[in-house]
Design a protein around this motif. Structure first.
Motif, short mmCIF file in Angstrom:
data_model
loop_
_atom_site.label_atom_id
_atom_site.label_comp_id
_atom_site.label_asym_id
_atom_site.label_seq_id
_atom_site.Cartn_x
_atom_site.Cartn_y
_atom_site.Cartn_z
N LEU A 1 27.25 26.19 -20.69
CA LEU A 1 28.15 24.91 -21.35
C LEU A 1 27.55 23.56 -21.33
N ILE A 2 27.53 23.04 -22.38
CA ILE A 2 26.97 21.60 -22.42
C ILE A 2 27.85 20.54 -22.94
N ASP A 3 28.03 19.64 -22.06
CA ASP A 3 29.14 18.55 -22.18
C ASP A 3 28.42 17.17 -22.43
N ALA A 4 28.15 16.71 -23.32
CA ALA A 4 27.36 15.71 -23.69
C ALA A 4 27.46 15.17 -25.17
N ASP A 5 27.20 13.93 -25.57
CA ASP A 5 27.23 13.46 -27.00
C ASP A 5 25.99 13.97 -27.77
N GLY A 6 25.78 13.51 -29.01
CA GLY A 6 24.64 14.08 -29.54
C GLY A 6 23.20 13.41 -29.43
N SER A 7 23.19 12.31 -28.60
CA SER A 7 21.96 11.93 -28.12
C SER A 7 21.36 12.79 -27.06
N ASP A 8 21.99 13.66 -26.58
CA ASP A 8 21.49 14.70 -25.68
C ASP A 8 20.87 15.80 -26.65
N SER A 9 19.57 15.66 -26.74
CA SER A 9 18.85 16.66 -27.69
C SER A 9 19.10 18.21 -27.63
N ASP A 10 19.53 18.74 -26.31
CA ASP A 10 19.83 20.06 -26.27
C ASP A 10 21.24 20.30 -26.83
N GLN A 11 22.04 19.51 -26.66
CA GLN A 11 23.34 19.32 -27.27
C GLN A 11 23.23 19.37 -28.73
N ARG A 12 22.50 18.50 -29.38
CA ARG A 12 22.18 18.35 -30.69
C ARG A 12 21.47 19.70 -31.40
N TYR A 13 20.63 20.16 -30.78
CA TYR A 13 19.79 21.66 -30.95
C TYR A 13 20.77 22.74 -30.87
N VAL A 14 21.51 22.77 -30.11
CA VAL A 14 22.43 24.05 -29.89
C VAL A 14 23.37 24.06 -30.50
N SER A 15 24.21 22.69 -30.67
CA SER A 15 25.50 22.76 -31.43
C SER A 15 25.22 22.58 -33.05
N ASP A 16 23.91 22.31 -33.50
CA ASP A 16 23.78 22.06 -34.99
C ASP A 16 24.64 20.79 -35.29
N PHE A 17 25.00 19.87 -34.51
CA PHE A 17 25.94 18.86 -34.67
C PHE A 17 25.47 17.60 -33.86
N GLU B 1 21.65 25.21 -14.21
CA GLU B 1 20.30 26.00 -14.63
C GLU B 1 19.11 25.16 -14.52
N SER B 2 18.49 25.02 -13.50
CA SER B 2 17.33 24.24 -13.26
C SER B 2 16.01 24.41 -13.86
N GLN B 3 15.66 25.62 -14.61
CA GLN B 3 14.78 25.86 -15.35
C GLN B 3 14.59 25.21 -16.82
N ARG B 4 15.84 24.63 -16.96
CA ARG B 4 15.74 23.99 -18.33
C ARG B 4 15.22 24.91 -19.34
N ILE B 5 15.87 25.85 -19.59
CA ILE B 5 15.34 27.01 -20.39
C ILE B 5 15.36 26.56 -22.05
N VAL B 6 16.51 25.85 -22.31
CA VAL B 6 16.78 25.33 -23.60
C VAL B 6 15.58 24.37 -24.11
N GLU B 7 15.32 23.41 -23.27
CA GLU B 7 14.17 22.53 -23.61
C GLU B 7 12.68 23.39 -23.37
N THR B 8 12.63 24.07 -22.45
CA THR B 8 11.10 24.39 -22.11
C THR B 8 10.84 25.70 -22.84
N GLU B 9 11.69 26.35 -23.02
CA GLU B 9 11.32 27.79 -23.73
C GLU B 9 11.98 27.95 -25.24
N ILE B 10 12.93 27.29 -25.39
CA ILE B 10 13.47 27.31 -26.87
C ILE B 10 13.13 26.07 -27.70
N ARG B 11 13.54 24.89 -27.44
CA ARG B 11 13.43 23.81 -28.07
C ARG B 11 11.61 23.50 -28.29
#
Lengths: 426, 426
Positions: free
Chosen positions: A21-37, A167-177
Motif C-alpha cells: 500500500l502506498i499513501d502519498a501524492d504524485g510527487s512520490d515517485s514510487d506512487q507515480r510509477y506504480v499508480s500510472d497517475f 518494506e525496508s528494502q525499497r524494492i520498488v525503487e531499488t529493483e523495479i524503477r
C-alpha cells in the motif's frame, strides 16, 4: 508505461502479506510509477499479491484505460503490468484517473462513505477508516508499506486490525524503477536533449560576453550566475521542462558542490554549470554538468580540468552490466589520486579534491538507485546513471564534468552529445 | 523569521510527551518552518517541551545564527522563537545549516556514529539508530510526530523503546503556521506582486492577439494555452518565482477547475487564468485568477461573469477576524444560488455551477489552513486566504475570480491591485 511488479509480489508472497500500500501524492515517485497517475493531494495505491484483476466496492470493476507504450515489457498485458493494482482517489480526481491510469480498478472515496466517516471521526481518522474499507473490499488484511508511509495512516490501520509492515528494502525503487524500460529511456533522452539546448544557451552567454575589469558583462550589465540561470530556465521552459534549482557557480562558489552560485561571473575563473531539469509532462529528469573558463586558465586550473576529463572518460569506459557501481567509482578515484589529488577514498575527511560520489541513478527522481559510489552494487542493463567526477578547492575553484548514460550488456549508451571543453564556444 | 511554538509545547506538556519530532526534507512546509532550514534530503527537527536551550552530544551547543526579522513576534528572542529546537543534519548540510538556521543546536549525524551504524545495520535501521541516539542526547524518551511522519522511522524508534504518538490535530499547520507574521505577509505580498506582473503579460497577449477564423493568433502562430503559460512562467522566473503548473483554460477546458488547459485559445470563449507561483528564495506562494474573453461575450457568459464578480465582492466584504470560513463561503453561495445557479450547498452532486470551496490558506503551501469552506472555522488576524468563487458549465465555459487577502481585526487587506474585467486590456 508497462511495469513489472513481480519482484515486489514475490517478496510479499514470501512474507505471507496480502498487499502493498502506498499513501502519498504524485510527487512520490514510487506512487507515480506504480499508480500510472499523479495528483497534488494524497491518494492510495494497493498492489495485491495475487493479480486477480478482481475488484469490488460500489465502484465496480473499471476497464483499463490509456495505452501500452511498449509491447515488449515483461509486465506487458492489457493492464500494462498493473493487473492487481487498485487506486483509491477523491471524487475530484476520479475522472482524470480513469483517463490516465491503466490499472485494474479505480475507486472513489465516496464509494466507501468517506464523507460520513469524516463527519463522524474527523479528517484523519475518517480517511483512515475509508482506506481500511477499501482494503477490506479487496480482502486485504495485511499490507507492506514503504518506509516513508505516513505513521498516521499506519497506526490508524493497525487500530482497525490491519497488519502494517515496513518494506525496508525499497524494492520498488531499488529493483523495479531502477531498471528503465525502452519508453523511459526515450523520455530521459528527451529531457537530456532539452538540457543540452539550455547548456548551449549558457555557454554562448559566457563565450560572447564582454570582459570588463575582470568581470563578464553582457548587454552592458554584469553577467551574473542569476542571469545565466534565468536564461537556462527560460530555454528549458520553452522545451517543456522545469526545474527547481540550477548551479551556475564561479570561482570559490564552484568549489562547494552544493553551492548554487551567485553574483557576477569572473574572467579567468572556473564556472561550473550543473543543470537537472524535469520534463513537465512525463516527470523524467535529465542531469548534466560542464565547466567553462572565459579568459586564460592558470596551469593548475587547466591541469584539474584535464584530470577530471580523464577520470570522466575512464569511468564511462568502465560502465557495463555486471560491473559494480563501486568499481566504476574506484576507476574515477584512481585517476584523480594518481594525479596527486585527494579523494574521500584516500582521505575520508578531506574537504578538497574529489569530495563526492561518481554518480547516481536518474529517473522520476533526480537522485535514485543505483549509486556509483563505494556502496554501489552491480550495474544492470537499463540502469540510468550519471558519471560526474570533479575536483574542488576554494583556492582554485571547482571542476565537474557530467554525462548521463544507460547501462547496456556490453557498455553504455550516452544520452549526451555535448562536447567537453574548458573554453566556451558561441 | 520568528515563530511561536507555544501552542505545540502546551499540547505536548498536556500529554506528558518529551518532544515533537519531524523527519522530512525541506519540501515539507512544517519542517521548513520549524527548522528555519531547507534541504533536498531528509533531516530531523526536534522541539523539546521545555525550551531550556540546553544541548548535548558531541556537537556541543551551537550559537544561534542568522538574524531576527521581526522584534514584535510573540516568539521573539535571540533564537527567533526557536529555543529548544534542535536539528540533526548530514555532514554535507552542516555548514549551511549553521549559517541559515537560527535554532538552539545543530548536530551532525557523524556526532552519533552514523557511518558505523549504517555499516552494521544498513541505511534504514542505521539511520533510525542515529536518530534514537540524537533523541537520547536530549533526554527525550517520548515524541509526538505529524501524521505524515515516516512509518519506517516511527516503528524503528519504537523498537528502540521510544514512544511515538501521532499528533493528529496538526497544530503546527493549523494553529501556528496559519497565523502569518508581518514578515511572512511581506513575502506573500512580494510573490503576489510578481504574480500580477505575469497576469499582465497573459492579459496583454490575449488583448493584442489577432483573431483569425475564431482563433487567437499571435505573431503568425495560434496563441495556445501552452504558449501563454510559457510566457507567464518566463515572467515569473524573471521575478524570482517558479511554479509547477499554471491554468490557462479556454471554453469547456475552463469548466473543469482542475484542467490546465491546452490548444489554441478561441475568440468569444471564456479563458480562465489561474497562477500560483512560489518565490524561489523564501518559498512563499501567491495565488490569483482572472477570467478574460476576447471578442463578444454572449449574454449568458456576461451574466455568469457578473454573478461571479458579485459573489467575489460579497465574500471579500464578509472577511474579518471572528467570522468563520464557513460563513464567508455561505455568502458566496448565497449570491450564486440567488442568481439561479447550483452550488454544492444546494446540490452536493452537481457537476455544474459553483463546484468548489470559496478559498484556502496560502503560505509555504499553496493549499494550507484555514479553509473557506463548509467546514471552515473562525478566521483570525494574520490568516492569509484566497477568495475565489466561480461558475462552471462545459456548455458555457468557466468563470473564476480570485484574490489573496490577509485577515485583519476589522476586515482584510487585499494583496491584489489587479483590476477585475472580462475584456482584456493591453
Amino acid at each position: 508505461m508497462d511495469i513489472d511488479l513481480e519482484p515486489l509480489r514475490s517478496a510479499l508472497a514470501a512474507e505471507g502479506i496480502d498487499g502493498y500500500l502506498i499513501d502519498a501524492d504524485g510527487s512520490d515517485s514510487d506512487q507515480r510509477y506504480v499508480s500510472d497517475f499523479t495528483a497534488p493531494d494524497p491518494y492510495q495505491t494497493l498492489v495485491t499479491t495475487a493479480p486477480t484483476g478482481q475488484s469490488s466496492g460500489s465502484a465496480g470493476p473499471s476497464e483499463p484505460t490509456g495505452s501500452s507504450e511498449s509491447a515488449e515489457s515483461p509486465g506487458s498485458d492489457e493492464f500494462g503490468g498493473r493487473r492487481g493494482v487498485h487506486l483509491l482517489v477523491s471524487g475530484l480526481e476520479y475522472g482524470r484517473a480513469r483517463t490516465d491510469a491503466t490499472v485494474d480498478s479505480i475507486a472513489r472515496r465516496a464509494d466507501f462513505d468517506y464523507r460520513d466517516r469524516v463527519a463522524e471521526y474527523g479528517p484523519q481518522e475518517g480517511t483512515v477508516r475509508t482506506i481500511a474499507a477499501f482494503l477490506e473490499s479487496h480482502d486485504v488484511e495485511s499490507v507492506a508499506v514503504p518506509p516513508s508511509f505516513p505513521t498516521g495512516t499506519a497506526d490508524g490501520l493497525r487500530e482497525r486490525g490491519i497488519s502494517v509492515t515496513v518494506e525496508s528494502q525499497r524494492i520498488v525503487e531499488t529493483e523495479i524503477r531502477a531498471r528503465k524500460s525502452g519508453w523511459e529511456v526515450e523520455q530521459i533522452q528527451s529531457t537530456q536533449r532539452a538540457n543540452e539546448r539550455a547548456m548551449a544557451v549558457a555557454e554562448e552567454l559566457i563565450a560572447t560576453a564582454d570582459v570588463e575589469d575582470g568581470v563578464l558583462v553582457y548587454d552592458g550589465d554584469p553577467l551574473t550566475s542569476e542571469r545565466v540561470t534565468t536564461e537556462i530556465e527560460i530555454e528549458l521552459l520553452r522545451n517543456g521542462c522545469a526545474l527547481d534549482e540550477t548551479i551556475v557557480a564561479c570561482g570559490a562558489d564552484g568549489a562547494d558542490p552544493h553551492d548554487r552560485g551567485s553574483g557576477p561571473l569572473e574572467a579567468d575563473e572556473l564556472i561550473v554549470i550543473d543543470i537537472f531539469p524535469r520534463d513537465k509532462e512525463t516527470g523524467y529528469f535529465g542531469d548534466m554538468t560542464r565547466t567553462f573558463l572565459r579568459g586564460v586558465p592558470s596551469e593548475e586550473q587547466r591541469r584539474r580540468y584535464d584530470v577530471t576529463q580523464r577520470a570522466y572518460e575512464a569511468a564511462l569506459e568502465a560502465v557495463e552490466a555486471g560491473v559494480t557501481g563501486a568499481a566504476v567509482h574506484d576507476v574515477a578515484c584512481d585517476v584523480i589520486e594518481d594525479a596527486g589529488y585527494e579523494t574521500l577514498r584516500s582521505d575520508p575527511t578531506t574537504e578538497t579534491g574529489y569530495i563526492h560520489n561518481t554518480g547516481h541513478g536518474v529517473g522520476l527522481d533526480i537522485h535514485e538507485q543505483p549509486t556509483v559510489s563505494p556502496s554501489g552494487g552491480e550495474l544492470e542493463p537499463g540502469h540510468v546513471i550519471s558519471i560526474e567526477p570533479g575536483i574542488y578547492d576554494p583556492a582554485v575553484g571547482g571542476v565537474r564534468i557530467e554525462d548521463l548514460v544507460v547501462v547496456t550488456e556490453d557498455g553504455h549508451r550516452n544520452f549526451n552529445e555535448y562536447g567537453v571543453r574548458l573554453e566556451p564556444r558561441a
